[in-house]
Design a protein around this motif. Structure first.
Motif, PDB file in Angstrom:
ATOM      1  N   MET A 294      60.352  54.060  32.923  1.00  0.00           N
ATOM      2  CA  MET A 294      59.973  55.396  33.358  1.00  0.00           C
ATOM      3  C   MET A 294      60.377  55.588  34.818  1.00  0.00           C
ATOM      4  O   MET A 294      60.193  54.697  35.633  1.00  0.00           O
ATOM      5  CB  MET A 294      58.461  55.577  33.210  1.00  0.00           C
ATOM      6  CG  MET A 294      58.008  56.988  33.495  1.00  0.00           C
ATOM      7  SD  MET A 294      56.421  57.328  32.736  1.00  0.00           S
ATOM      8  CE  MET A 294      55.308  57.044  33.980  1.00  0.00           C
ATOM      9  N   ASP A 295      60.939  56.752  35.129  1.00  0.00           N
ATOM     10  CA  ASP A 295      61.346  57.028  36.503  1.00  0.00           C
ATOM     11  C   ASP A 295      60.139  57.091  37.434  1.00  0.00           C
ATOM     12  O   ASP A 295      59.040  57.481  37.035  1.00  0.00           O
ATOM     13  CB  ASP A 295      62.065  58.384  36.569  1.00  0.00           C
ATOM     14  CG  ASP A 295      63.371  58.395  35.804  1.00  0.00           C
ATOM     15  OD1 ASP A 295      64.023  57.336  35.713  1.00  0.00           O
ATOM     16  OD2 ASP A 295      63.734  59.482  35.298  1.00  0.00           O
ATOM     17  N   HIS A 296      60.374  56.733  38.695  1.00  0.00           N
ATOM     18  CA  HIS A 296      59.379  56.927  39.748  1.00  0.00           C
ATOM     19  C   HIS A 296      60.058  57.764  40.825  1.00  0.00           C
ATOM     20  O   HIS A 296      60.924  57.261  41.571  1.00  0.00           O
ATOM     21  CB  HIS A 296      58.909  55.582  40.299  1.00  0.00           C
ATOM     22  CG  HIS A 296      57.925  55.717  41.418  1.00  0.00           C
ATOM     23  ND1 HIS A 296      57.751  54.759  42.382  1.00  0.00           N
ATOM     24  CD2 HIS A 296      57.059  56.711  41.742  1.00  0.00           C
ATOM     25  CE1 HIS A 296      56.839  55.152  43.242  1.00  0.00           C
ATOM     26  NE2 HIS A 296      56.410  56.342  42.878  1.00  0.00           N
ATOM     27  N   LEU A 297      59.684  59.019  40.910  1.00  0.00           N
ATOM     28  CA  LEU A 297      60.310  59.979  41.824  1.00  0.00           C
ATOM     29  C   LEU A 297      59.201  60.555  42.682  1.00  0.00           C
ATOM     30  O   LEU A 297      58.259  61.162  42.160  1.00  0.00           O
ATOM     31  CB  LEU A 297      61.013  61.085  41.030  1.00  0.00           C
ATOM     32  CG  LEU A 297      61.932  60.597  39.901  1.00  0.00           C
ATOM     33  CD1 LEU A 297      62.379  61.753  39.030  1.00  0.00           C
ATOM     34  CD2 LEU A 297      63.128  59.854  40.475  1.00  0.00           C
ATOM     35  N   ALA A 298      59.300  60.369  44.005  1.00  0.00           N
ATOM     36  CA  ALA A 298      58.146  60.746  44.820  1.00  0.00           C
ATOM     37  C   ALA A 298      58.526  60.954  46.280  1.00  0.00           C
ATOM     38  O   ALA A 298      59.587  60.518  46.742  1.00  0.00           O
ATOM     39  CB  ALA A 298      57.081  59.642  44.723  1.00  0.00           C
ATOM     40  N   PHE A 299      57.604  61.607  46.983  1.00  0.00           N
ATOM     41  CA  PHE A 299      57.622  61.640  48.445  1.00  0.00           C
ATOM     42  C   PHE A 299      56.453  60.788  48.921  1.00  0.00           C
ATOM     43  O   PHE A 299      55.395  60.751  48.275  1.00  0.00           O
ATOM     44  CB  PHE A 299      57.476  63.080  48.956  1.00  0.00           C
ATOM     45  CG  PHE A 299      58.700  63.905  48.690  1.00  0.00           C
ATOM     46  CD1 PHE A 299      59.792  63.853  49.535  1.00  0.00           C
ATOM     47  CD2 PHE A 299      58.763  64.731  47.572  1.00  0.00           C
ATOM     48  CE1 PHE A 299      60.932  64.602  49.286  1.00  0.00           C
ATOM     49  CE2 PHE A 299      59.892  65.485  47.310  1.00  0.00           C
ATOM     50  CZ  PHE A 299      60.978  65.422  48.174  1.00  0.00           C
ATOM     51  N   HIS A 300      56.666  60.123  50.050  1.00  0.00           N
ATOM     52  CA  HIS A 300      55.650  59.212  50.562  1.00  0.00           C
ATOM     53  C   HIS A 300      55.348  59.594  52.004  1.00  0.00           C
ATOM     54  O   HIS A 300      56.261  59.683  52.825  1.00  0.00           O
ATOM     55  CB  HIS A 300      56.160  57.770  50.504  1.00  0.00           C
ATOM     56  CG  HIS A 300      55.195  56.764  51.043  1.00  0.00           C
ATOM     57  ND1 HIS A 300      54.200  56.182  50.288  1.00  0.00           N
ATOM     58  CD2 HIS A 300      55.049  56.248  52.287  1.00  0.00           C
ATOM     59  CE1 HIS A 300      53.506  55.356  51.028  1.00  0.00           C
ATOM     60  NE2 HIS A 300      53.984  55.382  52.245  1.00  0.00           N
ATOM     61  N   PRO A 301      54.077  59.810  52.336  1.00  0.00           N
ATOM     62  CA  PRO A 301      53.746  60.146  53.727  1.00  0.00           C
ATOM     63  C   PRO A 301      53.917  58.947  54.649  1.00  0.00           C
ATOM     64  O   PRO A 301      53.305  57.909  54.438  1.00  0.00           O
ATOM     65  CB  PRO A 301      52.274  60.588  53.644  1.00  0.00           C
ATOM     66  CG  PRO A 301      51.748  59.951  52.407  1.00  0.00           C
ATOM     67  CD  PRO A 301      52.901  59.804  51.463  1.00  0.00           C
ATOM     68  N   GLY A 302      54.757  59.101  55.655  1.00  0.00           N
ATOM     69  CA  GLY A 302      55.002  58.013  56.593  1.00  0.00           C
ATOM     70  C   GLY A 302      56.101  57.089  56.113  1.00  0.00           C
ATOM     71  O   GLY A 302      56.704  57.306  55.055  1.00  0.00           O
ATOM     72  N   PRO A 303      56.393  56.045  56.927  1.00  0.00           N
ATOM     73  CA  PRO A 303      57.465  55.126  56.563  1.00  0.00           C
ATOM     74  C   PRO A 303      57.215  54.456  55.220  1.00  0.00           C
ATOM     75  O   PRO A 303      56.061  54.218  54.845  1.00  0.00           O
ATOM     76  CB  PRO A 303      57.461  54.093  57.698  1.00  0.00           C
ATOM     77  CG  PRO A 303      56.365  54.442  58.613  1.00  0.00           C
ATOM     78  CD  PRO A 303      55.710  55.691  58.162  1.00  0.00           C
ATOM     79  N   LEU A 304      58.290  54.119  54.526  1.00  0.00           N
ATOM     80  CA  LEU A 304      58.126  53.487  53.220  1.00  0.00           C
ATOM     81  C   LEU A 304      57.639  52.051  53.404  1.00  0.00           C
ATOM     82  O   LEU A 304      58.197  51.298  54.197  1.00  0.00           O
ATOM     83  CB  LEU A 304      59.453  53.478  52.460  1.00  0.00           C
ATOM     84  CG  LEU A 304      60.094  54.852  52.218  1.00  0.00           C
ATOM     85  CD1 LEU A 304      61.324  54.688  51.324  1.00  0.00           C
ATOM     86  CD2 LEU A 304      59.107  55.822  51.595  1.00  0.00           C
ATOM     87  N   PRO A 305      56.630  51.640  52.661  1.00  0.00           N
ATOM     88  CA  PRO A 305      56.115  50.259  52.763  1.00  0.00           C
ATOM     89  C   PRO A 305      57.052  49.282  52.056  1.00  0.00           C
ATOM     90  O   PRO A 305      57.885  49.686  51.250  1.00  0.00           O
ATOM     91  CB  PRO A 305      54.759  50.346  52.066  1.00  0.00           C
ATOM     92  CG  PRO A 305      54.898  51.467  51.101  1.00  0.00           C
ATOM     93  CD  PRO A 305      55.839  52.449  51.728  1.00  0.00           C
ATOM     94  N   PRO A 306      56.902  47.989  52.363  1.00  0.00           N
ATOM     95  CA  PRO A 306      57.813  46.983  51.801  1.00  0.00           C
ATOM     96  C   PRO A 306      57.903  47.007  50.275  1.00  0.00           C
ATOM     97  O   PRO A 306      58.973  46.756  49.716  1.00  0.00           O
ATOM     98  CB  PRO A 306      57.219  45.657  52.294  1.00  0.00           C
ATOM     99  CG  PRO A 306      56.511  46.019  53.559  1.00  0.00           C
ATOM    100  CD  PRO A 306      55.966  47.403  53.333  1.00  0.00           C
TER     101      PRO A 306
END
Lengths: 140, 76
Positions: free
Chosen positions: A1-13
């Protein structure tokens, strides 16, 4: 399943890396990670702000994932996450991980994906420079 | 109609939305902004319009209550 998103702040590891995406169904994972640069056209960048239109953005990413499957591998699975808000040089701004059965499909799809994102994803970047000035950027 | 603004366009006007009367197509949306805010005319010529989760081009669906103006993007 796709994971398509916006993330608040820098992307975590865990979003930058792809270790958790390995699965024997997919022989290849092609990844692209965009990192905030500390320079732009000779100016020192000290900070960066991303604004997005999330509703349109997720629609753009959903259609992109469908197009990648149509063009490269019907079984392709896309993980695409873009950061929003305040970042600093060195932070990860976008992570693209495309899983496919074979390497050629995964690599070609990744190249297509980043070009489409640069053209269509509704995200705007405002750079802050060492002298305190700010500029909204246009795509390249 | 609510016209949502983003990025450089919102920053230039200091607001993230405008309210217009009914507009029938995407060209009309961009022209409406350019006419009232001439400093944005050039940016409007390079902008697109979106309705909901998709870009739109041409006539807007009947009774469209909200659109978004999408200036050139710079993500990635």
């Amino acid at each position: 399943m796709d994971h398509l998103a916006f993330h608040p702040g820098p992307l975590p590891p865990d979003l930058v890396g792809c270790a958790g995406l390995r699965h024997p169904s997919y022989g290849a994972i092609a990844s692209f990670v965009g990192v905030v640069r500390n320079h732009h056209h000779g100016r020192t960048v000290t900070a960066l702000h991303y604004q997005a239109h999330p509703e349109l953005g997720i629609g753009v990413l959903r259609r992109l994932a469908d197009q990648l499957r149509a063009d490269h591998d019907s079984g392709l699975v896309a993980t695409i996450v873009h950061a929003t808000g305040d970042l600093v040089p060195g932070d990860a701004a976008i992570a693209i991980h495309l899983r496919a059965a074979h390497r050629r499909a995964a690599l070609a799809a990744c190249d297509q994906a980043i070009e489409a994102i640069k053209r269509d994803l509704p995200v705007w970047k405002r750079e802050t420079y060492a002298d305190g000035t700010t500029v909204w950027m246009e795509g390249s | 109609m609510i016209i949502r603004l983003f990025g450089p366009m919102a920053a230039a006007l200091g607001v993230d939305r405008l309210e217009s009367g009914p507009l029938s197509d995407t060209e009309g949306v961009l022209a409406w902004i350019a006419e009232r805010h001439p400093t944005l005319a050039d940016l409007c010529r390079r902008s697109r319009v979106a309705v909901g989760d998709a870009f739109a081009d041409g006539p807007l669906p009947p009774h469209t209550a909200e659109v978004a103006v999408i200036p050139p993007v710079s993500g990635g």
